[in-house]
Scaffold this active site. Sequence first.
Site, PDB file in Angstrom:
ATOM      1  N   ASP A  27      86.724  39.447  14.443  1.00 42.02           N
ATOM      2  CA  ASP A  27      85.591  40.714  15.134  1.00 42.02           C
ATOM      3  C   ASP A  27      86.509  40.958  16.440  1.00 42.02           C
ATOM      4  O   ASP A  27      86.863  40.366  17.383  1.00 42.02           O
ATOM      5  CB  ASP A  27      84.609  39.387  16.045  1.00 42.02           C
ATOM      6  CG  ASP A  27      83.622  40.316  17.180  1.00 42.02           C
ATOM      7  OD1 ASP A  27      83.546  41.311  16.933  1.00 42.02           O
ATOM      8  OD2 ASP A  27      83.069  39.442  18.105  1.00 42.02           O
ATOM      9  N   ASP A  51      83.678  47.780  16.622  1.00 43.33           N
ATOM     10  CA  ASP A  51      83.339  46.265  16.921  1.00 43.33           C
ATOM     11  C   ASP A  51      83.076  45.842  14.849  1.00 43.33           C
ATOM     12  O   ASP A  51      82.051  45.932  14.584  1.00 43.33           O
ATOM     13  CB  ASP A  51      82.070  46.164  17.270  1.00 43.33           C
ATOM     14  CG  ASP A  51      81.689  44.632  17.749  1.00 43.33           C
ATOM     15  OD1 ASP A  51      82.228  44.259  16.903  1.00 43.33           O
ATOM     16  OD2 ASP A  51      80.472  44.392  17.752  1.00 43.33           O
TER      17      ASP A  51
END
Length: 423
Positions: A132, A309
């Site tokens: 992530d 992201d």
Amino acid sequence: MFCKATLVTVALGLIASATPLAREPNLPAPGIRIPLHKRGSLKNENGTFNYEKAVREIVKLKNKHRQNLINVEKNLGHDALPHGAEIKPLATVPAPLQKRGAVKLTDQDQDLEWTGPITIGSPAQSFTVDFDTGSSDLWVPSSSCSTCKGHKTYNPSKSSKSSKKSGSFSISYGDGSTASGTPYTDTVTVGGVKVTGQYLAAVTKESSSFTQDPEDGLLGLGYPALSNLGHNPFFFTAVQQGTAAKGEFAFKLSQSGSELFIGGTNQDLYKGDIEFHDLSSSTGFWQIGGGSVSIGGKKAVSGFDTIIDSGSTILTAPTAAAKAFWKNVKGSRVYDEEQGLYSFPCDSAPEVTFSWGGKSWAISADDFNLGETEQGSNECVGALSGGDLGLGASTWLLGDTLMKNVYTVFSVDNNAVGFAELA
């Protein structure tokens, strides 16, 4: 633990110049490719939009970045928050969906994380984690966790390199998801890149929402300022210890052949030059400025910042910007005002491209289409929503809806994000 002054120096120094991080004189391994499990979608098997799943993702995303802002304020001070940023109250899943929270929504292959293998400890203990770029901590379930059902667990007593640290780790999401535990340092290996003394959290309490996920934990690839633990994320440790061949990592995300490449780029997966853009913020995000979005070749919104992201699917724009975008889509309408979702005629998907002053990077019609509102409706939900994440009035969040259409490079050496055409 980092003192606040140290974290400020690290974060601001990284953005202020393109000087690489200081490296220890170790001989790094060549760049390492890490195959990733393919991501599912927000579509049901019949092609309709999975509304409940999407709402849970939106709420989880809002609260992840709420926690990021809390971490920035804790690590760097209030003045370091992005201009216009605001720490919002914890977002929550609407009550009708909360009542069904215990129902497993999808099979494992429909989960919304890109996952791959890592090991922790000596001897090595294996885990599957979500990689992530929108967070900065490594956490996995502890062997002492009684609620961490169905996941591999970390037993620090079985690692000769493990060291328990003071403090605590805790994250919470408005969908009822929580994880809390104890900080440790240990040896961590991702692909062939090995680091020592890496801070991580051994989660001793995990909500039922996490137990449904196929991954055991999460490995954050953001900057140190976002860390809840207050220490360097894995990749920064690898760069400083000299075990990464280069201060870059890159993603290819697709239905097949997805990979994370640690220590450079995999030149077999892209063609042409990589178009790099310097980071526009020192707050810990992979954030670049000067963004614009066009529909059918006509510019719809411009002059905004974007956070890249990998832990999100739905593109999120500030409410007013999303409204301006959808005004340019023929036949569009509000699908869910509270969640900022819009729909469009399925047979005329908009041609969406993003640019940062160089090339225009297109989003495929399939990736932009999240599915029919209901079977036979010919109304499809679009992958761009409007919502206030507290990140600033002109900051957008772009995740894998964009990343599945480009080769994406994250450079710690040069504090930049790059895009290239997929091979």
